[in-house]
Scaffold this motif. Structure first.
Motif, PDB file in Angstrom:
ATOM      1  N   GLU A 121       0.871  -1.070  -0.052  1.00  0.00           N
ATOM      2  CA  GLU A 121       0.044  -0.029  -0.146  1.00  0.00           C
ATOM      3  C   GLU A 121       0.790   1.355   0.189  1.00  0.00           C
ATOM      4  O   GLU A 121       0.510   2.304  -0.567  1.00  0.00           O
ATOM      5  CB  GLU A 121      -0.836   0.017   1.197  1.00  0.00           C
ATOM      6  N   THR A 122       2.075   1.336   0.902  1.00  0.00           N
ATOM      7  CA  THR A 122       2.875   2.354   1.025  1.00  0.00           C
ATOM      8  C   THR A 122       3.507   2.529  -0.490  1.00  0.00           C
ATOM      9  O   THR A 122       3.700   3.760  -1.079  1.00  0.00           O
ATOM     10  CB  THR A 122       3.932   1.973   2.032  1.00  0.00           C
ATOM     11  N   PHE A 123       3.810   1.306  -0.973  1.00  0.00           N
ATOM     12  CA  PHE A 123       4.618   1.354  -2.365  1.00  0.00           C
ATOM     13  C   PHE A 123       3.744   2.012  -3.399  1.00  0.00           C
ATOM     14  O   PHE A 123       4.219   3.013  -4.241  1.00  0.00           O
ATOM     15  CB  PHE A 123       5.038   0.049  -2.702  1.00  0.00           C
ATOM     16  N   GLU A 124       2.045   1.876  -3.401  1.00  0.00           N
ATOM     17  CA  GLU A 124       1.644   2.209  -4.540  1.00  0.00           C
ATOM     18  C   GLU A 124       1.344   3.630  -4.282  1.00  0.00           C
ATOM     19  O   GLU A 124       0.893   4.459  -5.312  1.00  0.00           O
ATOM     20  CB  GLU A 124       0.119   1.592  -4.547  1.00  0.00           C
ATOM     21  N   ARG A 125       1.190   4.042  -2.974  1.00  0.00           N
ATOM     22  CA  ARG A 125       1.267   5.615  -2.585  1.00  0.00           C
ATOM     23  C   ARG A 125       2.172   6.398  -3.094  1.00  0.00           C
ATOM     24  O   ARG A 125       1.949   7.489  -4.010  1.00  0.00           O
ATOM     25  CB  ARG A 125       0.905   5.670  -1.085  1.00  0.00           C
ATOM     26  N   TYR A 126       3.301   5.966  -2.798  1.00  0.00           N
ATOM     27  CA  TYR A 126       4.723   6.847  -3.178  1.00  0.00           C
ATOM     28  C   TYR A 126       4.865   6.700  -4.754  1.00  0.00           C
ATOM     29  O   TYR A 126       5.669   7.683  -5.283  1.00  0.00           O
ATOM     30  CB  TYR A 126       5.656   6.377  -2.300  1.00  0.00           C
ATOM     31  N   ASN A 127       4.257   5.366  -5.357  1.00  0.00           N
ATOM     32  CA  ASN A 127       4.946   5.244  -6.606  1.00  0.00           C
ATOM     33  C   ASN A 127       3.712   5.437  -7.711  1.00  0.00           C
ATOM     34  O   ASN A 127       3.584   4.993  -8.840  1.00  0.00           O
ATOM     35  CB  ASN A 127       5.651   3.776  -6.995  1.00  0.00           C
ATOM     36  N   ALA A 128       2.624   6.290  -7.213  1.00  0.00           N
ATOM     37  CA  ALA A 128       1.460   6.244  -8.102  1.00  0.00           C
ATOM     38  C   ALA A 128       1.756   7.112  -9.590  1.00  0.00           C
ATOM     39  O   ALA A 128       1.278   6.507 -10.619  1.00  0.00           O
ATOM     40  CB  ALA A 128       0.336   7.034  -7.246  1.00  0.00           C
ATOM     41  N   ASP A 129       2.583   8.162  -9.444  1.00  0.00           N
ATOM     42  CA  ASP A 129       2.708   8.491 -10.910  1.00  0.00           C
ATOM     43  C   ASP A 129       3.377   7.788 -11.761  1.00  0.00           C
ATOM     44  O   ASP A 129       3.411   7.261 -12.893  1.00  0.00           O
ATOM     45  CB  ASP A 129       3.649   9.791 -10.397  1.00  0.00           C
ATOM     46  N   GLU A 130       4.629   6.954 -11.195  1.00  0.00           N
ATOM     47  CA  GLU A 130       5.528   5.963 -12.058  1.00  0.00           C
ATOM     48  C   GLU A 130       4.364   4.803 -12.532  1.00  0.00           C
ATOM     49  O   GLU A 130       4.602   4.400 -13.624  1.00  0.00           O
ATOM     50  CB  GLU A 130       6.506   5.487 -11.067  1.00  0.00           C
ATOM     51  N   ILE A 131       3.491   4.351 -11.552  1.00  0.00           N
ATOM     52  CA  ILE A 131       2.669   3.224 -12.072  1.00  0.00           C
ATOM     53  C   ILE A 131       1.690   3.787 -13.207  1.00  0.00           C
ATOM     54  O   ILE A 131       1.540   3.075 -14.034  1.00  0.00           O
ATOM     55  CB  ILE A 131       1.856   2.795 -10.763  1.00  0.00           C
ATOM     56  N   PHE A 132       1.284   5.103 -12.770  1.00  0.00           N
ATOM     57  CA  PHE A 132       0.503   5.462 -13.824  1.00  0.00           C
ATOM     58  C   PHE A 132       0.929   5.780 -15.134  1.00  0.00           C
ATOM     59  O   PHE A 132       0.477   5.437 -16.546  1.00  0.00           O
ATOM     60  CB  PHE A 132      -0.266   6.880 -13.417  1.00  0.00           C
ATOM     61  N   GLN A 133       2.384   6.088 -15.358  1.00  0.00           N
ATOM     62  CA  GLN A 133       3.013   6.416 -16.660  1.00  0.00           C
ATOM     63  C   GLN A 133       3.348   5.197 -17.297  1.00  0.00           C
ATOM     64  O   GLN A 133       3.279   4.942 -18.445  1.00  0.00           O
ATOM     65  CB  GLN A 133       4.492   6.885 -16.043  1.00  0.00           C
ATOM     66  N   SER A 134       3.575   4.020 -16.382  1.00  0.00           N
ATOM     67  CA  SER A 134       3.895   2.516 -16.872  1.00  0.00           C
ATOM     68  C   SER A 134       2.652   2.061 -17.535  1.00  0.00           C
ATOM     69  O   SER A 134       2.608   1.612 -18.605  1.00  0.00           O
ATOM     70  CB  SER A 134       4.395   1.573 -15.896  1.00  0.00           C
ATOM     71  N   LYS A 135       1.363   2.413 -16.880  1.00  0.00           N
ATOM     72  CA  LYS A 135       0.165   1.862 -17.462  1.00  0.00           C
ATOM     73  C   LYS A 135      -0.117   2.380 -18.845  1.00  0.00           C
ATOM     74  O   LYS A 135      -0.551   1.914 -19.972  1.00  0.00           O
ATOM     75  CB  LYS A 135      -0.806   2.209 -16.704  1.00  0.00           C
ATOM     76  N   ASN A 136       0.094   3.946 -19.099  1.00  0.00           N
ATOM     77  CA  ASN A 136      -0.067   4.702 -20.188  1.00  0.00           C
ATOM     78  C   ASN A 136       1.010   4.390 -21.367  1.00  0.00           C
ATOM     79  O   ASN A 136       0.566   4.084 -22.580  1.00  0.00           O
ATOM     80  CB  ASN A 136       0.139   6.157 -20.152  1.00  0.00           C
ATOM     81  N   LYS A 137       2.073   3.995 -20.938  1.00  0.00           N
ATOM     82  CA  LYS A 137       3.152   3.466 -21.857  1.00  0.00           C
ATOM     83  C   LYS A 137       2.535   2.018 -22.477  1.00  0.00           C
ATOM     84  O   LYS A 137       2.765   1.860 -23.723  1.00  0.00           O
ATOM     85  CB  LYS A 137       4.673   3.197 -21.207  1.00  0.00           C
ATOM     86  N   LEU A 138       2.060   1.182 -21.679  1.00  0.00           N
ATOM     87  CA  LEU A 138       1.617  -0.068 -22.047  1.00  0.00           C
ATOM     88  C   LEU A 138       0.486  -0.027 -23.107  1.00  0.00           C
ATOM     89  O   LEU A 138       0.322  -0.520 -24.130  1.00  0.00           O
ATOM     90  CB  LEU A 138       1.397  -1.071 -20.906  1.00  0.00           C
ATOM     91  N   ILE A 139      -0.387   0.752 -22.531  1.00  0.00           N
ATOM     92  CA  ILE A 139      -1.538   1.227 -23.551  1.00  0.00           C
ATOM     93  C   ILE A 139      -1.409   1.908 -25.035  1.00  0.00           C
ATOM     94  O   ILE A 139      -1.599   1.707 -25.875  1.00  0.00           O
ATOM     95  CB  ILE A 139      -2.532   2.315 -22.781  1.00  0.00           C
ATOM     96  N   GLU A 140      -0.204   2.497 -24.747  1.00  0.00           N
ATOM     97  CA  GLU A 140       0.299   3.118 -26.370  1.00  0.00           C
ATOM     98  C   GLU A 140       0.573   2.243 -26.917  1.00  0.00           C
ATOM     99  O   GLU A 140       0.734   2.048 -28.177  1.00  0.00           O
ATOM    100  CB  GLU A 140       1.157   4.483 -25.816  1.00  0.00           C
ATOM    101  N   GLU A 141       1.669   1.177 -26.336  1.00  0.00           N
ATOM    102  CA  GLU A 141       2.128   0.242 -27.251  1.00  0.00           C
ATOM    103  C   GLU A 141       1.238  -0.753 -27.660  1.00  0.00           C
ATOM    104  O   GLU A 141       1.408  -1.314 -28.950  1.00  0.00           O
ATOM    105  CB  GLU A 141       3.044  -0.706 -26.189  1.00  0.00           C
ATOM    106  N   ASP A 142      -0.125  -0.891 -26.996  1.00  0.00           N
ATOM    107  CA  ASP A 142      -1.108  -1.719 -27.511  1.00  0.00           C
ATOM    108  C   ASP A 142      -1.824  -1.160 -28.602  1.00  0.00           C
ATOM    109  O   ASP A 142      -2.285  -1.711 -29.839  1.00  0.00           O
ATOM    110  CB  ASP A 142      -2.102  -2.220 -26.409  1.00  0.00           C
TER     111      ASP A 142
END
Length: 709
Positions: A121-142
């Protein structure tokens, strides 16, 4: 005419002509074949294809199309579906796991005292932006993949397709009817009711396509509403078939030409082998030239060098696209290689293939030198004669000089000194000869089997050191003999124990099968007999599994993945899994361990397998209602695990013998164990760079495992 031909067949002109034919055929066949491979990009399998529908082009085209369509309707569906993030769920989860692993290693926000869920939970809170960017990058690739698939479908020529998942459709066909697609000469229908690829004009097995295509791509279509139709339009298809037929005919003709050249090459080469080195059929003498003086081993190395040089030249040609050089380089290197090979052929005919090698000549000269030294006499005797002769010659020379000059007193003094030197030399020689004789006799005794014989030579000389070394060898031989006898005894016991353990259930199986034959399967005892057969068969399977496991463990062929393992958590978790067996056994387990976590470098699966084997032994052999102690001791460089229990059997056996395969504390062999558990456990611990020892004190059975941190 026949005589002229015999003379002409071995003439130098004929040999040169045939030599040129060999080089020409070799160079032409290589050049034609390389050009063919280059022009067809290595796809010459077309000559083995029955028709276009079995060809690589047709299958590749169908394979690509089914791949695109099946992924479009099962994974990507449409752009809104991709933008919603549903296509990247699995990839995003893997990316998050990777980021969490980095967070765990490097972040100050990670707390090892918290649970994994709280840290996550702590990881998701502190790394929310990085997770969001990774998700967008994967969506762009698809989205890029989705657009590329649509683009490839739009560029199709002569192929109609229709694919649907009930909501999303992809098609370029004016009709979505299955019947419409079946009107074409080659089609694929997939709608859960049919899996067909069948060109109407060719009698072929649809299974050929189903195995290759349906299981590979269309097999993704699992739901009932998944549909995929593909059809090949007749006119473009006929053009492709004509192109395929033309290519096959051209490649076939080229390969026939290569085969003809190779036959000519083979015949000419055989002819050269027969006539090389001789001037006529009747001439038995073999004529060698300057090329044949080259040593054969160097010749072979040069032949290999020519081959390597040719491949290197071809690689350079392919990189630089200068294919015009292929025949020239091949002809030049082929000529050199053929000369070297024919030289070897001459030496084979002359029976000097081995004798005319550099290695043979070097070793032959060394051997002759050693033989000359050996045959020249005993080296020790020569030294002895020199050591005695020198002072004796000096003394006699002094005496002769004194007689001639009249200086008797100095001559007598020199003579006595020389005589004393001779006496000392004789005494030393006698002593050393005695020591040498003792060593010689001792070696003979040891050679004849008296390995306990000791060569007694005092002092610190070379012979004394040699005697000590021989005594050490004899002691080692004695130990080796003892170990061999022990090994033979253990081998005999192993065979006896294996035979007993396998024969017992096998005898029961044979007996109860015989009873079933006599009484029949309808007998009231049949079910009981079958239960016994099942038990004994499982017993045989367990024995063979243990044998296989023991063999793998002792040979070290089990893969080992060493990592940091919390040994306390491993044992506590494992004992939790064995809670039912512990309760049923009536044993009282006492677990003692440090308060802090204790980590070791080990393979978690293999380490638990060892603990589980030991637990299995405890359940089988521990005294009922007794206590079992498990101690975990944390040291500076290692961790010690001690397991103690009281045996229900009398342990009248050595601890080392108990570690041998098929050895049990229950020598009556009434228990169900195989006797391999401890041997397997020891091998598995040693694979993890640890030690495994057993101690027996009366009926107390103690296992000590030491693992590195």
């Amino acid at each position: 005419m026949a005589i002229k031909w015999k003379n002409f067949s071995h003439s130098i002109i004929t040999k040169i002509i045939v030599f040129i034919i060999v080089i020409t055929c070799f160079t032409s066949s290589i050049t034609i074949f390389i050009n063919l491979m280059e022009s067809t990009q290595g796809e010459i399998d077309i000559v083995f294809e029955d028709n276009y529908y079995h060809g690589e082009d047709y299958i590749r085209e169908l394979d690509s199309l089914t791949h695109y369509l099946s992924l479009l309707i099962t994974k990507y569906k449409n752009k809104d579906y991709i933008l919603s993030g549903k296509t990247v769920t699995g990839d995003l989860q893997r990316e998050k796991e990777h980021l969490f692993s980095e967070f765990k290693k490097n972040s100050n926000n990670y707390n090892p005292n918290w649970s994994d869920d709280k840290n996550y939970e702590t990881f998701e809170r502190y790394n929310a932006d990085e997770i969001f960017q990774s998700k967008n990058k994967l969506i762009e690739e698809d989205l890029k993949i989705f657009d590329s698939y649509l683009s490839k479908l739009q560029n199709l020529n002569g192929i109609l397709y229709y694919a649907s998942d009930g909501e999303n459709e992809f098609t370029n066909s004016p009709s979505k009817s299955k019947k419409y697609f079946k009107n074409y000469p080659a089609y694929l229908i997939f709608d859960k009711s049919e899996e067909i690829v069948f060109p109407k004009e060719v009698k072929t097995n649809p299974k050929y396509y189903n195995d290759y295509l349906i299981t590979r791509n269309a097999g993704r279509l699992e739901k009932a509403n998944h549909t995929m139709y593909i059809a090949f339009i007749e006119e473009p298809l006929n053009d492709k078939i004509k192109k395929w037929e033309k290519s096959k005919a051209a490649i076939t003709d080229t390969l026939y030409n290569v085969a003809t050249l190779l036959v000519g090459l083979l015949l000419a080469f055989i002819y050269l082998i027969l006539v090389i080195g001789r001037k006529s059929f009747k001439d038995n003498k073999l004529y060698l030239n300057f090329v044949n003086r080259l040593y054969n081993d160097i010749n072979i190395i040069l032949c290999l060098g020519v081959i390597v040089l040719w491949f290197g030249a071809m690689e350079f040609i392919f990189i630089k696209d200068i294919y015009i050089l292929i025949p020239y380089i091949t002809a030049a290197l082929g000529t050199l290689g053929l000369l070297l090979v024919l030289s070897l052929v001459k030496h084979i005919k002359n029976r000097t293939l081995i004798k005319h090698t550099l290695i043979y000549n070097i070793f032959n000269k060394l051997f002759r030198l050693i033989c000359e030294i050996y045959n020249s006499g005993n080296f020790t005797i020569k030294i002895l004669l020199i050591s005695i002769g020198c002072p004796l010659i000096i003394g006699l020379s002094s005496l002769m000089l004194a007689l001639l000059t009249g200086a008797f007193i100095p001559a007598i003094l020199v003579f006595f000194i020389a005589s004393g030197a001779v006496g000392v030399t004789l005494w030393l020689s006698f002593k050393k000869t005695k020591e040498f004789t003792a060593i010689k006799e001792g070696v003979t005794m040891i050679k004849e089997g008296h390995v306990n014989h000791v060569i007694d030579i005092s002092g610190k000389g070379e012979f004394a050191k040699l005697a000590d070394n021989i005594n050490s060898i004899a002691e080692g031989l004695s130990k080796a003999v003892a170990n061999e006898l022990k090994s033979e005894r253990l081998k005999t016991e192993l065979i006896s124990n294996v035979s007993h353990d396998i024969r017992t259930p096998l005898t029961s199986i044979i007996t109860y099968i015989d009873l079933l034959k006599k009484e029949g399967l309808k007998s009231e005892n049949a079910e009981k007999y079958i239960d016994v057969l099942d038990q004994k068969a499982l017993r045989l399977k367990a024995l063979t599994d243990d044998l296989f496991e023991a063999s793998k463990a002792s040979s070290g062929s089990i893969p080992v993945n060493l990592e940091e393992i919390d040994v306390i958590s491993l044992i506590k978790q494992g004992m939790g899994e064995l809670d039912d067996k512990i309760a049923a056994s009536g044993l009282d387990f006492k677990l003692k361990y440090p308060k802090e976590k204790v980590f070791v470098k080990a393979d978690g699966k293999l380490l638990w397998r060892v603990i589980e084997n030991l637990m299995s032994n405890i359940f089988k052999y521990a005294l009922n209602s007794s206590r079992v102690y498990i101690d975990i001791i944390d040291s500076d460089n290692n961790v010690t695990i001690i397991i103690k229990n009281i045996s229900s059997y009398e342990l009248n056996i050595n601890a080392n013998e108990l570690m041998e395969r098929f050895k049990r504390g229950d020598e009556s062999r009434n228990s169900e164990g195989s006797g391999l558990g401890l041997s397997i456990a020891k091998s598995l611990i040693e694979l993890q760079n640890g030690t495994f020892n057993i101690e027996i004190d009366g009926d107390l059975f103690k296992v000590v495992i030491v693992l590195l941190k």
